[in-house]
Design a protein around this motif. Structure first.
Motif, PDB file in Angstrom:
ATOM      1  N   CYS A 187       0.842  -1.209   0.000  1.00 42.25           N
ATOM      2  CA  CYS A 187       0.000   0.000   0.000  1.00 42.25           C
ATOM      3  C   CYS A 187       0.875   1.256   0.000  1.00 42.25           C
ATOM      4  O   CYS A 187       0.822   2.048   0.940  1.00 42.25           O
ATOM      5  CB  CYS A 187      -0.894   0.033   1.232  1.00 42.25           C
ATOM      6  SG  CYS A 187      -2.026  -1.319   1.376  1.00 42.25           S
TER       7      CYS A 187
ATOM      8  N   SER B 190      -2.306   4.232  -5.336  1.00 44.00           N
ATOM      9  CA  SER B 190      -2.174   3.909  -3.910  1.00 44.00           C
ATOM     10  C   SER B 190      -3.095   2.771  -3.478  1.00 44.00           C
ATOM     11  O   SER B 190      -3.300   2.554  -2.302  1.00 44.00           O
ATOM     12  CB  SER B 190      -2.454   5.150  -3.064  1.00 44.00           C
ATOM     13  OG  SER B 190      -3.749   5.629  -3.350  1.00 44.00           O
TER      14      SER B 190
ATOM     15  N   ASN C 259      -2.016  -3.661  -3.488  1.00 42.13           N
ATOM     16  CA  ASN C 259      -1.529  -4.597  -4.496  1.00 42.13           C
ATOM     17  C   ASN C 259      -1.019  -5.817  -3.734  1.00 42.13           C
ATOM     18  O   ASN C 259      -0.061  -5.720  -2.980  1.00 42.13           O
ATOM     19  CB  ASN C 259      -0.411  -3.940  -5.306  1.00 42.13           C
ATOM     20  CG  ASN C 259       0.167  -4.853  -6.350  1.00 42.13           C
ATOM     21  OD1 ASN C 259      -0.249  -5.995  -6.511  1.00 42.13           O
ATOM     22  ND2 ASN C 259       1.158  -4.357  -7.054  1.00 42.13           N
TER      23      ASN C 259
ATOM     24  N   ARG D 100       7.752  -0.152  -9.881  1.00 43.08           N
ATOM     25  CA  ARG D 100       7.091   1.097  -9.546  1.00 43.08           C
ATOM     26  C   ARG D 100       5.588   0.877  -9.443  1.00 43.08           C
ATOM     27  O   ARG D 100       5.007   0.156 -10.241  1.00 43.08           O
ATOM     28  CB  ARG D 100       7.400   2.139 -10.611  1.00 43.08           C
ATOM     29  CG  ARG D 100       6.940   3.520 -10.234  1.00 43.08           C
ATOM     30  CD  ARG D 100       7.569   4.581 -11.092  1.00 43.08           C
ATOM     31  NE  ARG D 100       9.009   4.700 -10.952  1.00 43.08           N
ATOM     32  CZ  ARG D 100       9.642   5.306  -9.941  1.00 43.08           C
ATOM     33  NH1 ARG D 100       8.948   5.824  -8.950  1.00 43.08           N
ATOM     34  NH2 ARG D 100      10.947   5.388  -9.913  1.00 43.08           N
ATOM     35  N   THR D 101       4.967   1.499  -8.449  1.00 36.89           N
ATOM     36  CA  THR D 101       3.522   1.432  -8.302  1.00 36.89           C
ATOM     37  C   THR D 101       2.891   2.589  -9.073  1.00 36.89           C
ATOM     38  O   THR D 101       3.502   3.635  -9.241  1.00 36.89           O
ATOM     39  CB  THR D 101       3.100   1.523  -6.829  1.00 36.89           C
ATOM     40  OG1 THR D 101       3.550   2.765  -6.303  1.00 36.89           O
ATOM     41  CG2 THR D 101       3.688   0.382  -6.026  1.00 36.89           C
ATOM     42  N   THR D 102       1.669   2.391  -9.524  1.00 37.15           N
ATOM     43  CA  THR D 102       1.012   3.438 -10.307  1.00 37.15           C
ATOM     44  C   THR D 102      -0.098   4.133  -9.541  1.00 37.15           C
ATOM     45  O   THR D 102      -0.546   5.188  -9.942  1.00 37.15           O
ATOM     46  CB  THR D 102       0.417   2.843 -11.604  1.00 37.15           C
ATOM     47  OG1 THR D 102      -0.461   1.783 -11.255  1.00 37.15           O
ATOM     48  CG2 THR D 102       1.516   2.327 -12.506  1.00 37.15           C
TER      49      THR D 102
ATOM     50  N   TYR E 199       8.744  -8.543  -5.089  1.00 37.29           N
ATOM     51  CA  TYR E 199       8.296  -7.436  -5.934  1.00 37.29           C
ATOM     52  C   TYR E 199       9.469  -6.492  -6.156  1.00 37.29           C
ATOM     53  O   TYR E 199      10.227  -6.207  -5.238  1.00 37.29           O
ATOM     54  CB  TYR E 199       7.130  -6.688  -5.260  1.00 37.29           C
ATOM     55  CG  TYR E 199       6.478  -5.663  -6.134  1.00 37.29           C
ATOM     56  CD1 TYR E 199       5.451  -6.021  -7.005  1.00 37.29           C
ATOM     57  CD2 TYR E 199       6.864  -4.328  -6.101  1.00 37.29           C
ATOM     58  CE1 TYR E 199       4.843  -5.082  -7.815  1.00 37.29           C
ATOM     59  CE2 TYR E 199       6.257  -3.388  -6.905  1.00 37.29           C
ATOM     60  CZ  TYR E 199       5.246  -3.766  -7.764  1.00 37.29           C
ATOM     61  OH  TYR E 199       4.647  -2.833  -8.571  1.00 37.29           O
TER      62      TYR E 199
END
Length: 86
Positions: free
Chosen positions: A21, A51, A54, A47-49, A44
């Motif tokens: 998160c 908020s 996941n 980059r997260t896209t 993992y």
């Protein structure tokens, strides 16, 4: 920056679930280490896209029972959490 929610799922199917998160557009790395400092797995690396939560899963079926460390890095901030594999 939130510490990941780590919970051991069903021992029968040997899966560990990790909820990521982070803030949007964060670079996240999650690695598993044994107590000797050897990297066992990368869960993992990317980059997260957004908020949103996941969820990542790690199949630890071929790992010996014991204590392991989950290293969670978000944008250069490091957190380490202990897990026990039975």
């Amino acid at each position: 920056f939130q510490i990941p929610n780590i919970m051991e799922n069903n021992i029968i199917n040997s899966l560990l679930s990790i909820d990521i998160c982070p803030e949007p557009n964060s670079f996240v790395i999650i690695d598993i280490y044994d107590l000797n400092g050897n990297k066992i797995a990368t869960i993992y690396n990317g980059r997260t896209t957004n908020s949103q939560v996941n969820q990542q899963e790690w199949n630890y079926g071929n790992i010996q029972p014991g204590i392991y460390l989950v290293r969670y890095i978000v944008n250069s901030r490091i957190n380490i959490k202990k897990i026990i594999i039975k």
